[in-house]
Design a protein around this motif. Structure first.
Motif, PDB file in Angstrom:
ATOM      1  N   ALA A  80       0.863  -1.178   0.000  1.00 55.71           N
ATOM      2  CA  ALA A  80       0.000   0.000   0.000  1.00 55.71           C
ATOM      3  C   ALA A  80       0.897   1.225   0.000  1.00 55.71           C
ATOM      4  O   ALA A  80       1.829   1.314   0.800  1.00 55.71           O
ATOM      5  CB  ALA A  80      -0.899  -0.001   1.234  1.00 55.71           C
ATOM      6  N   ILE A  81       0.637   2.141  -0.911  1.00 54.58           N
ATOM      7  CA  ILE A  81       1.413   3.371  -1.007  1.00 54.58           C
ATOM      8  C   ILE A  81       0.528   4.522  -0.565  1.00 54.58           C
ATOM      9  O   ILE A  81      -0.520   4.782  -1.154  1.00 54.58           O
ATOM     10  CB  ILE A  81       1.909   3.626  -2.456  1.00 54.58           C
ATOM     11  CG1 ILE A  81       2.639   2.392  -3.004  1.00 54.58           C
ATOM     12  CG2 ILE A  81       2.788   4.870  -2.498  1.00 54.58           C
ATOM     13  CD1 ILE A  81       3.858   1.973  -2.214  1.00 54.58           C
ATOM     14  N   TYR A  82       0.964   5.207   0.486  1.00 51.56           N
ATOM     15  CA  TYR A  82       0.255   6.373   0.990  1.00 51.56           C
ATOM     16  C   TYR A  82       0.974   7.619   0.491  1.00 51.56           C
ATOM     17  O   TYR A  82       2.192   7.753   0.668  1.00 51.56           O
ATOM     18  CB  TYR A  82       0.237   6.373   2.517  1.00 51.56           C
ATOM     19  CG  TYR A  82      -0.495   5.208   3.126  1.00 51.56           C
ATOM     20  CD1 TYR A  82      -1.648   4.693   2.544  1.00 51.56           C
ATOM     21  CD2 TYR A  82      -0.041   4.620   4.297  1.00 51.56           C
ATOM     22  CE1 TYR A  82      -2.333   3.636   3.110  1.00 51.56           C
ATOM     23  CE2 TYR A  82      -0.719   3.559   4.874  1.00 51.56           C
ATOM     24  CZ  TYR A  82      -1.861   3.073   4.275  1.00 51.56           C
ATOM     25  OH  TYR A  82      -2.534   2.017   4.846  1.00 51.56           O
ATOM     26  N   CYS A  83       0.225   8.526  -0.128  1.00 54.38           N
ATOM     27  CA  CYS A  83       0.828   9.746  -0.662  1.00 54.38           C
ATOM     28  C   CYS A  83      -0.254  10.779  -0.929  1.00 54.38           C
ATOM     29  O   CYS A  83      -1.445  10.479  -0.860  1.00 54.38           O
ATOM     30  CB  CYS A  83       1.611   9.451  -1.937  1.00 54.38           C
ATOM     31  SG  CYS A  83       0.637   8.775  -3.294  1.00 54.38           S
ATOM     32  N   VAL A  96       0.970  -2.448  -6.547  1.00 53.51           N
ATOM     33  CA  VAL A  96       0.682  -1.214  -5.822  1.00 53.51           C
ATOM     34  C   VAL A  96      -0.794  -1.199  -5.422  1.00 53.51           C
ATOM     35  O   VAL A  96      -1.671  -1.429  -6.256  1.00 53.51           O
ATOM     36  CB  VAL A  96       0.991   0.015  -6.706  1.00 53.51           C
ATOM     37  CG1 VAL A  96       0.429   1.297  -6.092  1.00 53.51           C
ATOM     38  CG2 VAL A  96       2.491   0.139  -6.952  1.00 53.51           C
ATOM     39  N   TYR A 155      -3.273   1.579  -3.724  1.00 55.49           N
ATOM     40  CA  TYR A 155      -3.201   3.005  -3.408  1.00 55.49           C
ATOM     41  C   TYR A 155      -4.605   3.600  -3.415  1.00 55.49           C
ATOM     42  O   TYR A 155      -5.586   2.900  -3.618  1.00 55.49           O
ATOM     43  CB  TYR A 155      -2.265   3.722  -4.399  1.00 55.49           C
ATOM     44  CG  TYR A 155      -2.930   4.160  -5.671  1.00 55.49           C
ATOM     45  CD1 TYR A 155      -3.036   5.510  -5.980  1.00 55.49           C
ATOM     46  CD2 TYR A 155      -3.482   3.241  -6.556  1.00 55.49           C
ATOM     47  CE1 TYR A 155      -3.672   5.929  -7.138  1.00 55.49           C
ATOM     48  CE2 TYR A 155      -4.108   3.655  -7.706  1.00 55.49           C
ATOM     49  CZ  TYR A 155      -4.210   5.006  -7.997  1.00 55.49           C
ATOM     50  OH  TYR A 155      -4.842   5.412  -9.134  1.00 55.49           O
ATOM     51  N   MET A 157      -0.612  10.570  -6.151  1.00 59.29           N
ATOM     52  CA  MET A 157      -1.360   9.321  -6.323  1.00 59.29           C
ATOM     53  C   MET A 157      -1.365   8.897  -7.786  1.00 59.29           C
ATOM     54  O   MET A 157      -1.046   7.758  -8.123  1.00 59.29           O
ATOM     55  CB  MET A 157      -2.807   9.493  -5.861  1.00 59.29           C
ATOM     56  CG  MET A 157      -3.051   9.210  -4.431  1.00 59.29           C
ATOM     57  SD  MET A 157      -4.842   9.061  -4.227  1.00 59.29           S
ATOM     58  CE  MET A 157      -4.991   9.665  -2.581  1.00 59.29           C
ATOM     59  N   THR A 187      -2.491  11.599   4.165  1.00 55.47           N
ATOM     60  CA  THR A 187      -1.341  10.695   4.170  1.00 55.47           C
ATOM     61  C   THR A 187      -0.888  10.422   5.600  1.00 55.47           C
ATOM     62  O   THR A 187      -0.576   9.280   5.959  1.00 55.47           O
ATOM     63  CB  THR A 187      -0.191  11.297   3.335  1.00 55.47           C
ATOM     64  OG1 THR A 187      -0.677  11.579   2.017  1.00 55.47           O
ATOM     65  CG2 THR A 187       0.998  10.362   3.262  1.00 55.47           C
TER      66      THR A 187
END
Length: 193
Positions: free
Chosen positions: A5-8, A36, A38, A46, A110
Motif C-alpha cells: 500500500a502506497i500512501y501519498c 501497488v 493506493y 497518487m 497521508t
C-alpha cells in the motif's frame, strides 16, 4: 512482499521532484514485481505512482471512497478499482490487500493513513512492515517527533521499531523485508504496559 500500500498526496506540489519521485516509486515497484495498492485517484502523487507502475506493466489496485469516485477523480486505468463507502473501509481494504505500507510525501490524509498503520501494528491488528520514504528530508521533523514520543515514554521500547525509514526506496524495501514483528499490545500483560 507481493503488494504494498502506497500512501501519498493527491496534490501536485510546485516542486517537480515530488511527482517524479512518485512516478519512480510506482515504476520501481512494478519492475520488482511488487503490486501497488493506493488511493485510486488520478491526481497528484497518487496518479503519478499509478502511472509509473502501469507504464512498467505492474499491477495497480485503487481503493477510493464513493464520494471521491463520484467527483471524477477516480483512476479508471487501474488493474482493479474498488469503490468503498468511506475512509475507514478504504484503510481496512489497504490493510487486507497489501503485505506492507510505504508512505511517500503527502498531507493530512497521508499522515492519517501512516499513523493508523503504525497504531494498528502496535495494537496487533496487523504484523506488516510500515515504511516511510524520507526523500528530500521531507519527513525529518516527523521522525524527530516520533523519537521524542519514544524518549518521553509514549512509545514503548518494544514498539519503537515499527516505523522503518530510509531516504531511498531500495534501502527501504530491504529494511522492510527484514522486519520482524514485535509483541503487540493485545498480547502484552498489564505489567508490561
Amino acid at each position: 512482499m507481493k503488494r504494498l500500500a502506497i500512501y501519498c498526496g493527491s496534490a501536485t506540489p510546485e516542486d517537480p521532484r515530488y511527482i517524479e519521485l512518485a512516478h519512480e516509486v510506482g515504476q520501481d515497484l512494478a519492475e520488482r514485481g511488487i503490486g501497488v495498492v493506493y488511493g485510486g485517484g488520478r491526481l497528484g502523487l497518487m496518479g503519478a505512482v499509478a502511472s509509473g507502475a502501469l507504464e512498467a506493466g505492474g499491477e495497480v489496485i485503487g481503493v477510493i471512497p464513493e464520494a471521491l469516485a463520484n467527483s471524477e477523480v477516480a483512476n479508471h486505468d487501474c488493474t482493479e478499482l474498488y469503490t468503498v463507502g468511506g475512509m475507514h473501509e478504504r484503510k481496512q481494504r489497504f490493510t487486507d490487500l497489501s503485505d506492507g505500507f510505504i508512505t511517500i510525501p503527502g498531507g493530512v490524509g497521508t499522515m492519517d493513513e501512516l499513523w493508523e498503520a503504525m497504531s494498528w501494528a502496535q495494537l496487533g491488528y496487523h504484523q506488516k512492515p510500515v515504511g516511510l520514504l524520507n526523500s528530500f528530508g521531507f519527513y525529518d521533523d516527523l521522525l524527530a517527533f516520533n523519537r521524542k514520543m519514544a524518549d518521553v515514554g509514549f512509545v514503548r521500547p518494544v514498539h519503537q521499531g515499527i516505523l522503518i525509514a530510509a531516504e531511498a526506496l531500495p534501502r527501504l524495501l530491504k529494511l522492510m523485508a527484514e522486519y520482524r514483528p514485535h509483541t503487540p499490545i493485545f498480547q502484552m500483560k498489564a505489567d508490561d504496559l
